[in-house]
Design an enzyme around this catalytic site. Structure first.
Site, PDB file in Angstrom:
ATOM      1  N   LYS A 217       0.835  -1.196   0.000  1.00 19.27           N
ATOM      2  CA  LYS A 217       0.000   0.000   0.000  1.00 19.27           C
ATOM      3  C   LYS A 217       0.880   1.261   0.000  1.00 19.27           C
ATOM      4  CE  LYS A 217      -3.580   2.208   2.771  1.00 19.27           C
ATOM      5  NZ  LYS A 217      -4.477   2.109   3.916  1.00 19.27           N
ATOM      6  N   GLU A 223      10.428  -4.666   4.660  1.00 22.46           N
ATOM      7  CA  GLU A 223      10.499  -6.066   4.236  1.00 22.46           C
ATOM      8  C   GLU A 223      10.206  -6.200   2.739  1.00 22.46           C
ATOM      9  OE1 GLU A 223       8.877  -4.872   6.822  1.00 22.46           O
ATOM     10  OE2 GLU A 223       8.811  -6.269   8.515  1.00 22.46           O
ATOM     11  N   GLY A 279      -4.924  -1.773   5.046  1.00 22.56           N
ATOM     12  CA  GLY A 279      -4.083  -2.880   4.590  1.00 22.56           C
ATOM     13  C   GLY A 279      -4.689  -4.252   4.878  1.00 22.56           C
ATOM     14  N   ARG A 280      -5.198  -4.444   6.090  1.00 21.45           N
ATOM     15  CA  ARG A 280      -5.713  -5.771   6.469  1.00 21.45           C
ATOM     16  C   ARG A 280      -7.101  -6.047   5.895  1.00 21.45           C
ATOM     17  NH1 ARG A 280      -4.652  -2.388  10.466  1.00 21.45           N
ATOM     18  NH2 ARG A 280      -6.301  -1.580  11.791  1.00 21.45           N
ATOM     19  N   GLU A 365      -4.674  -6.444  14.862  1.00 18.59           N
ATOM     20  CA  GLU A 365      -4.193  -5.123  14.445  1.00 18.59           C
ATOM     21  C   GLU A 365      -5.347  -4.112  14.532  1.00 18.59           C
ATOM     22  OE1 GLU A 365      -2.410  -4.142  10.444  1.00 18.59           O
ATOM     23  OE2 GLU A 365      -0.565  -4.723  11.452  1.00 18.59           O
ATOM     24  N   HIS A 396      -5.563 -33.040  18.217  1.00 24.04           N
ATOM     25  CA  HIS A 396      -4.421 -33.809  18.722  1.00 24.04           C
ATOM     26  C   HIS A 396      -3.312 -32.884  19.201  1.00 24.04           C
ATOM     27  CE1 HIS A 396      -6.199 -37.566  17.339  1.00 24.04           C
ATOM     28  NE2 HIS A 396      -6.701 -36.800  16.374  1.00 24.04           N
ATOM     29  N   LYS A 524       9.372  -0.463  14.333  1.00 19.39           N
ATOM     30  CA  LYS A 524       9.953  -0.039  13.049  1.00 19.39           C
ATOM     31  C   LYS A 524      10.974   1.069  13.278  1.00 19.39           C
ATOM     32  CE  LYS A 524       5.867  -0.557  10.072  1.00 19.39           C
ATOM     33  NZ  LYS A 524       4.932   0.213   9.253  1.00 19.39           N
TER      34      LYS A 524
HETATM   35  O1  F6P Z   1       2.103  -4.153   9.977  1.00 22.55           O
HETATM   36  C1  F6P Z   1       1.772  -2.849   9.653  1.00 22.55           C
HETATM   37  C2  F6P Z   1       1.246  -2.716   8.252  1.00 22.55           C
HETATM   38  O2  F6P Z   1       1.098  -1.363   7.998  1.00 22.55           O
HETATM   39  C3  F6P Z   1      -0.062  -3.451   8.010  1.00 22.55           C
HETATM   40  O3  F6P Z   1      -1.169  -2.777   8.445  1.00 22.55           O
HETATM   41  C4  F6P Z   1      -0.016  -3.655   6.539  1.00 22.55           C
HETATM   42  O4  F6P Z   1      -0.911  -4.644   6.124  1.00 22.55           O
HETATM   43  C5  F6P Z   1       1.433  -4.053   6.361  1.00 22.55           C
HETATM   44  O5  F6P Z   1       2.131  -3.257   7.291  1.00 22.55           O
HETATM   45  C6  F6P Z   1       1.987  -3.865   4.980  1.00 22.55           C
HETATM   46  O6  F6P Z   1       1.958  -2.525   4.564  1.00 22.55           O
HETATM   47  P1  F6P Z   1       2.161  -2.124   3.061  1.00 22.55           P
HETATM   48  O7  F6P Z   1       1.079  -2.743   2.250  1.00 22.55           O
HETATM   49  O8  F6P Z   1       2.113  -0.632   3.042  1.00 22.55           O
HETATM   50  O9  F6P Z   1       3.499  -2.635   2.622  1.00 22.55           O
END
Ligand code: F6P
Length: 560
Positions: A217, A223, A279-280, A365, A396, A524
């Site tokens: 987003k 990452e 995002g979620r 979240e 189990h 972060k």
């Molecule tokens: O973990 C924080 C967060 O902002 C989430 O809400 C989101 O889904 C994820 O990081 C990834 O963010 P982006 O789509 O901006 O890379």
């Protein structure tokens, strides 16, 4: 949001739930449960199942094995009204900026609701949504038909989605859930900044037949951007492609065109979405592009249709019959009156094995918050831990604790009448286990029953006395069972929307903001200086634990 000023517009009601009359009444009502047991409630009321079953968008929902009577239900509904839930639902639906700490609308529902007239800053949102859907349709058709060629003229066979959190969990979970609907393209999902994740995924993939979707987003997530840069380097290193060929192998899904350009992806290969999609909650947006590729656009559309059907139910059904509202209120009942600190999601369908992981982000979240909408700490518990694994595997592993442990953990059993591929009597056995587990949690086994069984089996009186307490089950442990015919794209869509709405309702009642996630920021921030320190740069001030661990790692890495 740094350096940005906005006028703080208050949109949502700010009702402290504990100050409502219903809350007080629920506290008193809770005391009456000391003398109640679900087993007895079923014995006394043969209509209990009929009384407490519900249905929505293809799902049959049995609420009868929950710790509730009609009085409980009425009090919980009164709580929802006192907390102005209907007003909040309306504010969300029409596009008011109910994500107040970020001054954003919350309109993932507009991504799937064809009749939605939601507006953001005076603009209808549907036309833009339709445009991106068409772009996704065209692109995925080109890829599937083999008309999108890689740099060497070969067709694309592999699609690697690089994203994390909401830009990974949703598509990855749905791709698993709808395995029987997959086409000849192979989709892979890389999320972790652990380089091993990327390495393991790319192992053996031919670069000239691999396409990367960089899904972020913000297009700034450490990452994702690290993986994206490494993937591009891998692509160029393992092929004779030129820089200019990158365009045929990298596309982006983002709200941030500037950053996408900066990475070197042509904006014509960018699929946009908007800041009013959290995002979620973004699997319904262009973040679902990998699904359009791997399952075909028609199946992605069916997923949207299923969610749309649940949205209609949520917005139009009376609160009394509203399944997401009912599930949310039961959750509040258990968290705030029974002291539940977690809830388990147990799908009896192997293809749903990532469902709990997906809703861990969705729930935790969203509702893992301790400051209320007035800006002060809450005096009551909010979002619980959400966890789970498919049945029968969970039986189990952790079911022992569900049956006889000390924590109080409500369970959602999710099942389908049919398997995608029936195998002998497997499905009947699977379903028998689902039913048996919910029955066992509800009924339990009294010490007298346990003793009688032991006597019948021929145990000595001393052993009977010794073993009976261990073999007894308290029962009275609540569960909800959700059943549908089979796990089609439509049914999956409606299931996901159901749980999304549940999260929304709970956030409203808990008087918290469900659509921001400031809690992920501190880690972060702190990771930035630590990265440079790990890379051998000057050390900063840290507590002795962090400094000690950092030194250890620096030493190890320097010695290697
Ligand atoms: O973990 C924080 C967060 O902002 C989430 O809400 C989101 O889904 C994820 O990081 C990834 O963010 P982006 O789509 O901006 O890379």
């Amino acid at each position: 949001m740094q350096g940005i000023n906005f006028i703080f517009i208050r949109m949502l009601p700010k009702v402290d739930p504990t100050k409502t009359q219903s809350w007080q009444k629920l506290s008193q009502h809770y005391q009456t449960w000391e003398n109640l047991h679900l087993r007895r409630l079923f014995e006394e009321d043969p209509q209990r199942f009929e009384r407490f079953k519900s249905a929505a968008a293809g799902w049959q929902v049995d609420l009868s094995k929950n710790l509730m009577t009609t009085e409980t239900q009425e009090l919980l509904l009164a709580l929802a009204r006192e907390c102005q839930l209907p007003e909040a639902m309306e504010a969300q639906r029409k596009g008011d900026p109910i994500n107040e700490t970020e001054q954003r609308a919350v309109l993932h529902t507009a991504l799937r609701d064809r009749s939605n007239k939601a507006r953001v800053e005076g603009q209808e949102v549907r036309p833009a949504v339709k445009e991106v859907l068409e772009q996704m349709h065209d692109f995925s058709d080109l890829l599937i038909s083999g008309n999108w060629k890689g740099y060497s003229g070969k067709t694309i066979k592999n699609v690697v989605n690089i994203g994390i959190g909401g830009s990974d969990l949703g598509p990855a979970m749905v791709y698993e859930a709808l395995k029987p609907y997959r086409n000849h393209l192979h989709c892979y999902f890389v999320s972790n900044v652990d380089g091993q994740h990327l390495q393991d995924t790319l192992q053996g993939l031919p670069p000239e037949q691999t396409l990367f979707i960089i899904a972020s987003k913000t297009f700034t997530t450490q990452e994702t951007m690290t993986n994206a840069h490494s993937a591009r380097a891998w692509f160029l290193r393992h092929s004779d492609a030129k820089e200019t060929d990158v365009a045929k192998h990298f596309v982006a899904v983002s709200t941030n065109e500037e950053k996408v350009k900066e990475f070197g992806i042509n904006p014509s290969n960018m699929f946009g979405f908007w800041d009013w999609v959290g995002g979620r909650y973004s699997v319904w947006s262009a973040i679902g592009l990998s699904l359009c590729c791997g399952l075909g656009f028609k199946n992605f559309e069916k997923l949207l249709r299923g969610a749309e059907a649940m949205d209609h139910h949520f917005y139009e059904a009376e609160l009394e019959e509203n399944v997401p509202v009912q599930l949310a209120l039961l959750g509040i009942w258990y968290v705030n009156f029974w002291g539940a600190r977690s809830e388990a999601m147990v799908p009896y369908n192997q293809h749903l094995h990532r469902l709990a992981a997906y809703f861990q982000q969705g729930n935790m979240e969203s509702n893992g918050k301790r400051i209320n909408r007035a800006g002060t700490p809450v005096s009551y518990a909010t979002g619980p831990v959400v966890w789970g694994e498919p049945g029968t595997n969970g039986q189990h592993a952790f079911f022992q604790l569900l049956h006889q442990g000390t924590p109080f953990i409500p369970v959602d059993f999710i099942g389908t009448a049919f398997s995608a591929q029936e195998t002998g009597d497997h499905q009947a056995k699977l379903l028998a286990n689902l039913l048996a587990q919910s029955e066992a949690l509800m009924r339990g086994k009294t010490p007298e029953e346990a003793a009688a069984e032991l006597q019948e089996e021929g145990y000595s009186p001393a052993l009977v006395d010794h073993l009976a307490p261990h073999k007894a089950f308290p029962g009275n442990r609540p569960s909800t069972t959700l059943l549908t015919d089979k796990l089609s794209p439509e049914r999956l869509g409606s299931l996901l929307a159901l749980y999304e709405h549940k999260i929304f309702v709970q956030g409203i009642i808990w008087n918290i903001y469900s659509f921001d996630q400031w809690g992920v920021e501190l880690g972060k921030q702190l990771a930035k200086p630590l990265l440079s320190e790990l890379q051998g740069k000057a050390l900063h001030d840290h507590d002795s634990s962090t400094a000690g661990l950092l030194q250890m790692l620096r030493q190890w890495r320097a010695d290697s």
